[in-house]
Design an enzyme around this catalytic site. Structure first.
Site, PDB file in Angstrom:
ATOM      1  N   ASP A  27       0.845  -1.197   0.000  1.00 20.49           N
ATOM      2  CA  ASP A  27       0.000   0.000   0.000  1.00 20.49           C
ATOM      3  C   ASP A  27       0.881   1.248   0.000  1.00 20.49           C
ATOM      4  O   ASP A  27       2.032   1.219   0.447  1.00 20.49           O
ATOM      5  CB  ASP A  27      -0.939   0.009   1.213  1.00 20.49           C
ATOM      6  CG  ASP A  27      -0.189   0.028   2.540  1.00 20.49           C
ATOM      7  OD1 ASP A  27       0.681  -0.855   2.750  1.00 20.49           O
ATOM      8  OD2 ASP A  27      -0.459   0.917   3.379  1.00 20.49           O
ATOM      9  N   GLU A  77       0.004  -0.710   5.862  1.00 20.02           N
ATOM     10  CA  GLU A  77       1.093  -0.161   6.666  1.00 20.02           C
ATOM     11  C   GLU A  77       0.987   1.346   6.817  1.00 20.02           C
ATOM     12  O   GLU A  77       1.340   1.909   7.848  1.00 20.02           O
ATOM     13  CB  GLU A  77       2.444  -0.540   6.030  1.00 20.02           C
ATOM     14  CG  GLU A  77       3.651  -0.325   6.925  1.00 20.02           C
ATOM     15  CD  GLU A  77       4.290   1.061   6.781  1.00 20.02           C
ATOM     16  OE1 GLU A  77       5.224   1.342   7.543  1.00 20.02           O
ATOM     17  OE2 GLU A  77       3.859   1.842   5.903  1.00 20.02           O
TER      18      GLU A  77
END
Length: 470
Positions: free
Chosen positions: A89, A152
């Site tokens: 991500d 994250e």
């Protein structure tokens, strides 16, 4: 065994670059509006996870998808497990790029894309490091597992979910920060200071209809916007006042005049929240300008609190929460989100990075006391505790030796304000990919990774994987 690790990487250079570009072209920004049961964090994030799992399977690794929130790729045999913790991500691209942030263009030996250095480029370097070790047929006594996260940059739901179902590695590293080795990471708090709806009634002055800045706690906002109700007699004067401010502050912005309102927009400079002073917070600067205008009472109270306690103070001095230790340095405060409207109230979203010896509960109490004096309460509060690995641990010593053999430079130990997946391991450190002296462009416009550094990091990771698992 005399292996020229960089030579092995160069044999696979073009393939590595192409795979890196392909992963970078997937816009894997958290998008819960497009979430499904299969893709709980949105289609882009899920596509990036699937891409990596598919490539790993093609290389002969064992792949596993954990409910679209995380996954892993594994090779080797043995009871012990070496972890490589990566994430696919990325933060939103923001504005002002020289090229499409998901085009992965190559210019002057660099790949430009959101996620190039944080963390898709390093993730692909780690995948190719595993590929090299496997293709060389090197004997391993331990399993090696790349653990792939998808959240994250936000709430770490991925690793939370992962370790509810999967084993904890004996030791490991996250290729998501700086070389040589980061053995200590600050604690990270995200919190909201909220001013309730009852405080927001109109009282005199120019009406502030709305104010907004920032989308993430862990980014310095590069854009802010305020909408004011301004009568015809005041419009020209306030507009001139704003343009004078832009010249004085050396910033770019717009004043959009409509029948009953003026919308003031301001451009700042984005940066990672681990060091707010590397950016220019558009929200704080726009609040600073608004503090020079006679606003309605609730708006004035909000703006005054923001400017008095946060403008030009990233260390929490004005809040009374400043702290420093020799291991991880200063406590830092980033105002990642500012919002205000006359119906919904006010919110200040803070990202606080605190040293490993700091008692965060005491810090929270001090912050609550200051906030209460000004009509604010602490709403959302999440705390990721500091992380620290002993300097003499086998993991640290092995990675130091590998780095020194590959670079010829001393592997000094570092501490950071950033938070990496290394802190989710009992014995984990952050290990590259940013080499000493390179600018940190993570979370900034025109983020890039230098191709030569990508290749060099891949060689380091390949030797590290072998040395840890042999």
């Amino acid at each position: 065994m005399g292996i020229n690790w960089l030579e092995e990487v160069l044999k696979r250079k073009e393939e590595l670059i192409q795979d890196t570009q392909a992963l970078l072209r997937i816009p894997s920004v958290l998008d819960e509006e497009s979430a499904t049961e299969e893709a709980p964090l949105g289609r882009g994030v899920y596509e990036a996870l699937q891409f990596l799992l598919r490539r790993g399977q093609e290389e002969g690794f064992t792949a596993k998808n954990l409910d679209g929130l995380a996954g892993h790729l594994e090779m080797g045999q043995g009871d012990e497990l070496i972890g490589i913790l990566c994430h696919v991500d990325v933060v939103p691209p923001g504005d002002g790029w020289s090229s499409d942030p998901f085009a992965a263009e190559i210019r002057d030996g660099k790949i430009y894309a959101r996620g190039a250095i944080d963390d898709k480029g390093p993730t692909m370097a780690a995948l190719y490091a595993m590929k090299i070790v496997k293709e060389l047929g090197l004997p391993l006594r331990k399993r090696v597992r790349m653990i792939i996260g998808t959240d994250e940059e936000s709430n770490w739901r991925c690793v939370d979910h992962y370790f509810k179902h999967e084993e904890m590695p004996t030791m490991g590293f996250a290729p998501d920060a700086d070389f040589p080795i980061i053995y200590a990471e600050k604690g990270i708090v995200d919190l909201d200071l909220c001013q309730p709806l009852t405080e927001m009634s109109e009282q005199g002055g120019i009406q502030l209809y709305s104010f907004r800045s920032g989308r993430r706690y862990n980014m310095v906002p590069d854009f802010a916007e305020a909408v004011l109700a301004v009568n015809d007699e005041q419009k020209e004067k306030i507009e001139k006042h704003y343009h004078h401010f832009l010249r004085e502050a050396n910033m770019k912005g717009n004043a959009i005049v409509k029948e009953e309102t003026i919308t003031f927009q301001l451009e700042g400079v984005s940066a990672h929240a681990m060091e707010p002073d590397n950016g220019k917070n558009a929200g704080l600067w726009l609040a600073k300008w608004l503090s020079s205008i006679e606003l309605d009472a609730p708006a004035a109270s909000f703006i005054r609190f923001v400017t008095d306690y946060f403008f030009a103070d990233s260390r929490g001095n004005k809040l009374g929460i400043a702290y420093h230790d020799e291991i991880t340095g200063d406590l830092t405060v980033n105002v990642g989100i500012l919002s205000y409207d006359r119906q919904g109230g006010a919110k200040i979203g803070l990202n606080i990075r605190y040293p490993v010896t700091n008692e965060i509960e005491q810090t929270k109490q001090k912050l609550e006391a200051v906030a209460a004096q000004h009509g604010f309460t602490v709403g959302h509060f999440s705390d990721s505790k500091p992380h620290y690995v002993d300097q003499n641990h086998e993991l640290v010593r092995t990675l130091q030796r590998v780095y020194e053999e590959q670079t010829g430079e001393r592997a000094t130990l570092l501490s950071i304000g950033g938070g990496t997946y290394a802190r989710s391991l009992k014995a984990g450190v952050a290990f590259g990919p940013l080499f000493p002296g390179r600018p940190d462009v993570a979370h900034q416009k025109d983020e890039y990774i230098i191709i030569d550094d990508l290749l060099k990091a891949t060689a380091i990771y390949a030797q590290a994987i072998y040395e840890l698992a042999k």
